[in-house]
Scaffold this active site. Sequence first.
Site, PDB file in Angstrom:
ATOM      1  N   TRP A   1       0.990  -1.109  -0.056  1.00 25.87           N
ATOM      2  CA  TRP A   1       0.097   0.021  -0.006  1.00 25.87           C
ATOM      3  C   TRP A   1       0.691   1.397   0.081  1.00 25.87           C
ATOM      4  O   TRP A   1       1.757   1.391  -0.770  1.00 25.87           O
ATOM      5  CB  TRP A   1      -1.212  -0.076   1.005  1.00 25.87           C
ATOM      6  CG  TRP A   1      -2.012  -1.094   0.979  1.00 25.87           C
ATOM      7  CD1 TRP A   1      -1.824  -2.305   1.759  1.00 25.87           C
ATOM      8  CD2 TRP A   1      -3.166  -1.277   0.148  1.00 25.87           C
ATOM      9  NE1 TRP A   1      -3.049  -3.154   1.274  1.00 25.87           N
ATOM     10  CE2 TRP A   1      -3.892  -2.402   0.341  1.00 25.87           C
ATOM     11  CE3 TRP A   1      -3.857  -0.212  -0.518  1.00 25.87           C
ATOM     12  CZ2 TRP A   1      -5.142  -2.680  -0.156  1.00 25.87           C
ATOM     13  CZ3 TRP A   1      -4.851  -0.605  -1.497  1.00 25.87           C
ATOM     14  CH2 TRP A   1      -5.433  -2.009  -1.202  1.00 25.87           C
ATOM     15  N   SER A   2       0.656   2.286   1.014  1.00 26.30           N
ATOM     16  CA  SER A   2       1.084   3.535   0.974  1.00 26.30           C
ATOM     17  C   SER A   2       2.786   3.300   1.315  1.00 26.30           C
ATOM     18  O   SER A   2       3.412   4.420   1.296  1.00 26.30           O
ATOM     19  CB  SER A   2       0.576   4.579   1.752  1.00 26.30           C
ATOM     20  OG  SER A   2      -0.616   4.882   0.912  1.00 26.30           O
ATOM     21  N   THR A   3       3.156   2.308   1.652  1.00 30.26           N
ATOM     22  CA  THR A   3       4.723   2.514   2.075  1.00 30.26           C
ATOM     23  C   THR A   3       5.397   2.531   0.562  1.00 30.26           C
ATOM     24  O   THR A   3       6.451   2.976   0.581  1.00 30.26           O
ATOM     25  CB  THR A   3       5.086   0.897   2.663  1.00 30.26           C
ATOM     26  OG1 THR A   3       4.410   0.838   3.944  1.00 30.26           O
ATOM     27  CG2 THR A   3       6.523   0.977   2.901  1.00 30.26           C
TER      28      THR A   3
ATOM     29  N   LYS B   1       4.998   4.986  -1.311  1.00 29.91           N
ATOM     30  CA  LYS B   1       5.153   6.330  -1.626  1.00 29.91           C
ATOM     31  C   LYS B   1       6.468   6.959  -1.455  1.00 29.91           C
ATOM     32  O   LYS B   1       7.037   7.994  -2.042  1.00 29.91           O
ATOM     33  CB  LYS B   1       4.127   7.278  -0.661  1.00 29.91           C
ATOM     34  CG  LYS B   1       2.681   7.028  -1.306  1.00 29.91           C
ATOM     35  CD  LYS B   1       1.853   7.919  -0.330  1.00 29.91           C
ATOM     36  CE  LYS B   1       0.354   8.015  -0.834  1.00 29.91           C
ATOM     37  NZ  LYS B   1      -0.563   6.691  -0.446  1.00 29.91           N
TER      38      LYS B   1
ATOM     39  N   TYR C   1      -4.140  14.198   3.035  1.00 26.96           N
ATOM     40  CA  TYR C   1      -3.424  13.125   2.571  1.00 26.96           C
ATOM     41  C   TYR C   1      -3.942  12.606   1.209  1.00 26.96           C
ATOM     42  O   TYR C   1      -5.098  12.527   1.024  1.00 26.96           O
ATOM     43  CB  TYR C   1      -3.531  11.936   3.502  1.00 26.96           C
ATOM     44  CG  TYR C   1      -2.912  10.698   3.424  1.00 26.96           C
ATOM     45  CD1 TYR C   1      -1.465  10.645   3.016  1.00 26.96           C
ATOM     46  CD2 TYR C   1      -3.624   9.360   3.179  1.00 26.96           C
ATOM     47  CE1 TYR C   1      -0.713   9.585   2.778  1.00 26.96           C
ATOM     48  CE2 TYR C   1      -2.762   8.234   2.978  1.00 26.96           C
ATOM     49  CZ  TYR C   1      -1.463   8.177   2.717  1.00 26.96           C
ATOM     50  OH  TYR C   1      -0.793   7.206   2.368  1.00 26.96           O
TER      51      TYR C   1
END
Length: 388
Positions: A71-73, A75, A161
């Site tokens: 997921w957002s890791t 980014k 966010y």
Amino acid sequence: MSGHEARVHGHCDTRFTAVREVFEENFRERGELGAAVAVTVDGGTVVDLWGGWADAARTRPWERDTVVNVWSTTKGPVALCAHILADRGLLDLDRPVAAYWPEFAAAGKEEVRVRHLLSHRSGLCGLREPHTLEQLCDWELTTARLAATEPWWEPGTRSGYHALTYGFLVGEVVRRVSGLRPGAFLEREVTGPLGIDFSVGLPQKDSQRAAELVHPPAANAGERGVAFSRLAPAAVAALANPLVGAAQANTPEWRAAEIPAANGHGTARAVAALYGVFAGRGLLGGRRILSARAAERVREGQGRCRDLVLGAGFDGETEIGLGLWLSGPQGSYGPNPRAFGHDGFGGSCGLADPEAGVSLGYAMNRMGSRIADDPRKTALVEALYSAL
């Protein structure tokens, strides 16, 4: 030990026994299904552990090379792409986005800066028109809609966010400057040369070693829909347009697409290596990825505030640097307030602490209910710092 109990494998330096103990405790006490954790200190791997199951039915053990959607890791590695280009003088973070992506100037966005994209301050946390999962998987459509839409708030004034849009916004700038989307750019510049097992999206050849994501029992679509209905319109746009979760992320369509805010796939070892670029002040494996100055700039705070999208889910104010979240007084990434990192929806995490020379990667498949600071991650971070 029963056939369904988790077995932990791998290596852990004796100095970091506390990390192994907490990792094992996560399976016994915090509902872990399958997971991996890795830690580097001064560029050397001191923890590399994995265990449990790669599927909900507990028929496939989590192996050394099991990859999972983090997921957002994701980014953090996407921000790294932009900072590499800036470090080479090809991208100016203080110039308007429209200097590189002319169509982006529409709807009053002429003065939105590249730094506003990196710090979730562009006001484009989500689209105003309904956007389906199929449409999200269409790069050209999604970036065109983002270029045409108006911000939800005055760009540069507050963070909100950009859960899904971040990767398309930063990623399209990377593409306009380099000719490559972030997945291909990252592979060419970092993961390919250094043999790091991480990709944006998942190549078909790797599908057999991908872990199945599993929602916690309470996180069904109906309950999530009720929760989202209480949010402000900008937050709904960010978090529920489209609404994605484990079921969607397990599909071939999601894995085949490039959604650089949310569909990076890799091992915990790979996450620790990528965040290790920042922890190592630009050095990784003897290779200079970023200048020390550029690596330091990643954590240049853009101002503390109550995030307009995540505000209700956090105690007080938070601060985002140029692509990553600062640990701050709340200690999300350990006791050093200038440590930084990024969490992924449901639990995963990448952490960098240049002062300690430490990076951490954590990846799992049973998703928790929090967007950030999952109890399993928090316990691992606390154990890491207790050993330093």
